[in-house]
Write a protein that holds these residues in place. Structure first.
Motif, PDB file in Angstrom:
ATOM      1  N   GLN A  55       2.326  29.900  85.356  1.00 48.21           N
ATOM      2  CA  GLN A  55       0.927  29.804  86.108  1.00 48.21           C
ATOM      3  C   GLN A  55      -0.158  30.091  85.580  1.00 48.21           C
ATOM      4  O   GLN A  55      -0.927  29.795  86.208  1.00 48.21           O
ATOM      5  CB  GLN A  55       1.282  30.790  87.322  1.00 48.21           C
ATOM      6  CG  GLN A  55       2.181  30.355  88.383  1.00 48.21           C
ATOM      7  CD  GLN A  55       2.216  31.356  89.475  1.00 48.21           C
ATOM      8  OE1 GLN A  55       2.115  32.362  89.421  1.00 48.21           O
ATOM      9  NE2 GLN A  55       2.589  30.809  90.666  1.00 48.21           N
ATOM     10  N   GLY A  56      -0.067  30.578  84.364  1.00 46.67           N
ATOM     11  CA  GLY A  56      -1.523  30.615  83.415  1.00 46.67           C
ATOM     12  C   GLY A  56      -1.905  31.969  83.543  1.00 46.67           C
ATOM     13  O   GLY A  56      -3.168  32.275  83.033  1.00 46.67           O
ATOM     14  N   TYR A  57      -1.023  33.003  83.899  1.00 47.21           N
ATOM     15  CA  TYR A  57      -1.624  34.492  83.818  1.00 47.21           C
ATOM     16  C   TYR A  57      -1.783  34.985  82.434  1.00 47.21           C
ATOM     17  O   TYR A  57      -2.426  35.955  82.190  1.00 47.21           O
ATOM     18  CB  TYR A  57      -0.698  35.362  84.731  1.00 47.21           C
ATOM     19  CG  TYR A  57      -1.020  35.096  86.290  1.00 47.21           C
ATOM     20  CD1 TYR A  57      -2.110  35.894  86.504  1.00 47.21           C
ATOM     21  CD2 TYR A  57      -0.213  34.422  86.947  1.00 47.21           C
ATOM     22  CE1 TYR A  57      -2.409  35.633  87.876  1.00 47.21           C
ATOM     23  CE2 TYR A  57      -0.428  33.805  88.213  1.00 47.21           C
ATOM     24  CZ  TYR A  57      -1.645  34.855  88.792  1.00 47.21           C
ATOM     25  OH  TYR A  57      -2.025  34.745  90.115  1.00 47.21           O
ATOM     26  N   LEU A  58      -1.137  34.209  81.252  1.00 48.30           N
ATOM     27  CA  LEU A  58      -1.349  34.771  80.018  1.00 48.30           C
ATOM     28  C   LEU A  58      -2.203  33.968  79.275  1.00 48.30           C
ATOM     29  O   LEU A  58      -2.000  34.043  77.869  1.00 48.30           O
ATOM     30  CB  LEU A  58       0.022  34.711  79.272  1.00 48.30           C
ATOM     31  CG  LEU A  58       0.987  35.880  80.052  1.00 48.30           C
ATOM     32  CD1 LEU A  58       2.376  35.862  79.465  1.00 48.30           C
ATOM     33  CD2 LEU A  58       0.625  37.304  79.885  1.00 48.30           C
ATOM     34  N   LYS A  59      -2.999  33.153  79.752  1.00 46.82           N
ATOM     35  CA  LYS A  59      -3.822  32.261  78.966  1.00 46.82           C
ATOM     36  C   LYS A  59      -4.556  32.743  78.197  1.00 46.82           C
ATOM     37  O   LYS A  59      -5.018  32.467  77.187  1.00 46.82           O
ATOM     38  CB  LYS A  59      -4.684  31.211  79.924  1.00 46.82           C
ATOM     39  CG  LYS A  59      -3.821  30.024  80.236  1.00 46.82           C
ATOM     40  CD  LYS A  59      -5.100  29.045  81.018  1.00 46.82           C
ATOM     41  CE  LYS A  59      -4.145  27.733  81.451  1.00 46.82           C
ATOM     42  NZ  LYS A  59      -4.803  26.897  81.964  1.00 46.82           N
ATOM     43  N   GLY A  65      -0.266  27.385  79.944  1.00 44.11           N
ATOM     44  CA  GLY A  65       0.348  27.170  81.352  1.00 44.11           C
ATOM     45  C   GLY A  65       0.964  25.888  81.851  1.00 44.11           C
ATOM     46  O   GLY A  65       0.474  24.938  80.849  1.00 44.11           O
ATOM     47  N   TYR A  66       1.712  25.827  82.691  1.00 45.40           N
ATOM     48  CA  TYR A  66       2.215  24.707  83.375  1.00 45.40           C
ATOM     49  C   TYR A  66       2.807  23.955  82.424  1.00 45.40           C
ATOM     50  O   TYR A  66       3.841  24.405  81.439  1.00 45.40           O
ATOM     51  CB  TYR A  66       1.181  23.801  83.943  1.00 45.40           C
ATOM     52  CG  TYR A  66       0.539  24.689  85.132  1.00 45.40           C
ATOM     53  CD1 TYR A  66       1.261  24.947  86.344  1.00 45.40           C
ATOM     54  CD2 TYR A  66      -0.603  25.346  84.820  1.00 45.40           C
ATOM     55  CE1 TYR A  66       0.788  25.913  87.399  1.00 45.40           C
ATOM     56  CE2 TYR A  66      -1.296  26.350  86.177  1.00 45.40           C
ATOM     57  CZ  TYR A  66      -0.623  26.561  87.094  1.00 45.40           C
ATOM     58  OH  TYR A  66      -1.093  27.262  88.034  1.00 45.40           O
ATOM     59  N   GLY A  67       2.796  22.551  82.177  1.00 48.28           N
ATOM     60  CA  GLY A  67       3.470  21.478  81.231  1.00 48.28           C
ATOM     61  C   GLY A  67       3.137  21.928  79.892  1.00 48.28           C
ATOM     62  O   GLY A  67       4.230  21.762  79.104  1.00 48.28           O
ATOM     63  N   ALA A  68       2.007  22.439  79.685  1.00 50.05           N
ATOM     64  CA  ALA A  68       1.808  22.831  78.100  1.00 50.05           C
ATOM     65  C   ALA A  68       2.713  23.763  77.698  1.00 50.05           C
ATOM     66  O   ALA A  68       2.960  24.178  76.702  1.00 50.05           O
ATOM     67  CB  ALA A  68       0.376  23.133  78.007  1.00 50.05           C
ATOM     68  N   ALA A  72       5.011  23.553  74.529  1.00 52.61           N
ATOM     69  CA  ALA A  72       4.918  24.542  73.594  1.00 52.61           C
ATOM     70  C   ALA A  72       6.125  25.166  73.002  1.00 52.61           C
ATOM     71  O   ALA A  72       6.609  25.512  71.843  1.00 52.61           O
ATOM     72  CB  ALA A  72       3.782  25.564  73.776  1.00 52.61           C
ATOM     73  N   TYR A  73       6.839  25.387  74.261  1.00 53.43           N
ATOM     74  CA  TYR A  73       8.290  26.008  73.918  1.00 53.43           C
ATOM     75  C   TYR A  73       9.159  25.035  73.313  1.00 53.43           C
ATOM     76  O   TYR A  73       9.895  25.437  72.257  1.00 53.43           O
ATOM     77  CB  TYR A  73       8.752  26.537  75.283  1.00 53.43           C
ATOM     78  CG  TYR A  73      10.208  27.302  75.189  1.00 53.43           C
ATOM     79  CD1 TYR A  73      10.467  28.491  74.549  1.00 53.43           C
ATOM     80  CD2 TYR A  73      11.389  26.485  75.596  1.00 53.43           C
ATOM     81  CE1 TYR A  73      11.505  28.912  74.351  1.00 53.43           C
ATOM     82  CE2 TYR A  73      12.452  26.951  75.385  1.00 53.43           C
ATOM     83  CZ  TYR A  73      12.800  28.245  74.553  1.00 53.43           C
ATOM     84  OH  TYR A  73      13.896  28.683  74.680  1.00 53.43           O
ATOM     85  N   GLN A  74       9.019  23.877  73.759  1.00 53.81           N
ATOM     86  CA  GLN A  74      10.049  22.798  72.980  1.00 53.81           C
ATOM     87  C   GLN A  74       9.835  22.339  71.674  1.00 53.81           C
ATOM     88  O   GLN A  74      10.698  22.635  70.954  1.00 53.81           O
ATOM     89  CB  GLN A  74       9.985  21.416  73.969  1.00 53.81           C
ATOM     90  CG  GLN A  74      10.432  21.569  75.206  1.00 53.81           C
ATOM     91  CD  GLN A  74      10.163  20.131  75.974  1.00 53.81           C
ATOM     92  OE1 GLN A  74       9.281  19.372  75.530  1.00 53.81           O
ATOM     93  NE2 GLN A  74      11.259  19.983  77.041  1.00 53.81           N
ATOM     94  N   VAL A  75       8.593  22.673  71.261  1.00 51.04           N
ATOM     95  CA  VAL A  75       8.156  22.374  69.945  1.00 51.04           C
ATOM     96  C   VAL A  75       8.156  23.812  69.082  1.00 51.04           C
ATOM     97  O   VAL A  75       7.566  23.673  67.931  1.00 51.04           O
ATOM     98  CB  VAL A  75       6.730  21.578  69.696  1.00 51.04           C
ATOM     99  CG1 VAL A  75       7.110  20.067  70.316  1.00 51.04           C
ATOM    100  CG2 VAL A  75       5.750  22.244  70.169  1.00 51.04           C
ATOM    101  N   LYS A  76       8.318  24.854  69.649  1.00 46.94           N
ATOM    102  CA  LYS A  76       8.595  25.961  69.097  1.00 46.94           C
ATOM    103  C   LYS A  76       7.169  26.713  68.501  1.00 46.94           C
ATOM    104  O   LYS A  76       7.195  27.384  67.540  1.00 46.94           O
ATOM    105  CB  LYS A  76       9.587  25.935  67.912  1.00 46.94           C
ATOM    106  CG  LYS A  76      10.968  25.655  68.272  1.00 46.94           C
ATOM    107  CD  LYS A  76      12.094  25.863  67.257  1.00 46.94           C
ATOM    108  CE  LYS A  76      13.294  25.322  67.602  1.00 46.94           C
ATOM    109  NZ  LYS A  76      14.002  25.670  68.608  1.00 46.94           N
ATOM    110  N   GLN A  77       6.109  26.342  69.535  1.00 48.65           N
ATOM    111  CA  GLN A  77       4.839  27.020  69.303  1.00 48.65           C
ATOM    112  C   GLN A  77       4.729  28.220  69.762  1.00 48.65           C
ATOM    113  O   GLN A  77       4.153  29.347  69.533  1.00 48.65           O
ATOM    114  CB  GLN A  77       3.717  26.131  69.494  1.00 48.65           C
ATOM    115  CG  GLN A  77       3.562  24.533  68.703  1.00 48.65           C
ATOM    116  CD  GLN A  77       2.406  23.997  69.408  1.00 48.65           C
ATOM    117  OE1 GLN A  77       2.184  23.876  70.440  1.00 48.65           O
ATOM    118  NE2 GLN A  77       2.045  23.022  68.476  1.00 48.65           N
ATOM    119  N   VAL A  78       5.739  28.418  71.077  1.00 50.38           N
ATOM    120  CA  VAL A  78       5.724  29.577  71.857  1.00 50.38           C
ATOM    121  C   VAL A  78       6.952  30.108  71.928  1.00 50.38           C
ATOM    122  O   VAL A  78       7.905  29.260  72.242  1.00 50.38           O
ATOM    123  CB  VAL A  78       5.051  29.495  73.390  1.00 50.38           C
ATOM    124  CG1 VAL A  78       5.388  30.507  74.165  1.00 50.38           C
ATOM    125  CG2 VAL A  78       3.647  29.191  73.165  1.00 50.38           C
TER     126      VAL A  78
END
Length: 117
Positions: A55-59, A65-68, A72-78
């Motif tokens: 939901q973006g609470y850690l922006k 947040g959301y789709g980003a 980011a998780y899929q490409v191992k940035q997060v």
């Protein structure tokens, strides 16, 4: 035709009774975050932490947040560890959680579930 209408009405009725319950749970988790209190690790379950990150609470901590977040998780940035560290920096979790392998694994599992949707 009657069975389709009856099935649709049943589904509509079911969705209107479940949605308020889910919203009430989310509000309870969000209240701790928004009020500035520092909840302990047991107060924010891994599912709720990932949902709050989504939901973006850690922006402010650099977690998209959301789709980003999913991308980011899929490409191992997060990673799950990044989200946990960010939650600790935001005073959403106690610092001891950073070294809690079970909690980090549970956050990772929730991120995987988020990715599948």
């Amino acid at each position: 035709m009657k069975s389709i209408i009856l099935g649709s009405l049943s589904l509509l009725l079911l969705s209107t009774t479940v949605a308020p319950i889910v919203k009430a749970e989310n509000r309870a988790a969000n209240t701790n975050v928004l009020s500035g209190t520092s909840p302990s690790a047991t107060q924010i379950e891994p599912f709720n932490l990932v949902h709050l990150a989504y939901q973006g609470y850690l922006k402010d901590q650099g977690i998209p947040g959301y789709g980003a977040l999913i991308m980011a998780y899929q490409v191992k940035q997060v990673s799950a560890e990044d989200i946990v560290r960010s939650a600790v920096k935001s005073n959403m979790l106690s610092p001891q959680v950073i070294n809690d392998r079970a909690y980090n694994n549970a956050v990772n599992l929730q991120l995987e579930n988020l990715r599948i949707r």
